[in-house]
Write an enzyme that holds these catalytic residues in place. Structure first.
Site, PDB file in Angstrom:
ATOM      1  NE  ARG A 176      -2.164  -1.342   3.474  1.00 27.00           N
ATOM      2  CZ  ARG A 176      -2.493  -1.005   4.713  1.00 27.00           C
ATOM      3  NH1 ARG A 176      -3.625  -0.352   4.943  1.00 27.00           N
ATOM      4  NH2 ARG A 176      -1.737  -1.313   5.732  1.00 27.00           N
ATOM      5  CG  ASN A 215      -3.844  -4.534   3.211  1.00 35.66           C
ATOM      6  OD1 ASN A 215      -3.283  -4.461   2.124  1.00 35.66           O
ATOM      7  ND2 ASN A 215      -3.174  -4.483   4.349  1.00 35.66           N
TER       8      ASN A 215
END
Length: 88
Positions: A17, A35
């Site tokens: 990320r 996520n």
């Protein structure tokens, strides 16, 4: 232009990320990345066509510690205007 990406493989716990955020900001893109409970990473990214193509190519590989097995690209109609690129 918007694209929705779902990245499968070893993509959680490997700074995916943060690396996605860094790359998006480098390319001048906006949106978010998070996520998912199934172990994948989901991103909605807004920007011009060429930077989006570069981002898509990067997502197919990901950061060094990741192992991308599949990248799903879902072009959907979004009317949101993002002002930055966030990690959710």
């Amino acid at each position: 232009m918007y694209k929705k990406f779902k990245v499968l493989g070893k993509v959680q716990g490997v700074f995916f990320r943060k690396s996605t955020q860094d790359k998006a900001m480098e390319l001048g893109l906006k949106g978010w990345v998070r996520n998912e409970s199934d172990g994948s990473v989901l991103a909605i990214i807004q920007g011009e066509e060429e930077p989006l193509k570069l981002m898509e190519a990067w997502l197919k590989v990901g950061p060094p510690r990741s192992q991308v097995s599949e990248l799903m690209v879902l072009e959907e109609g979004y009317n949101l205007q993002f002002v930055s690129f966030e990690i959710k």
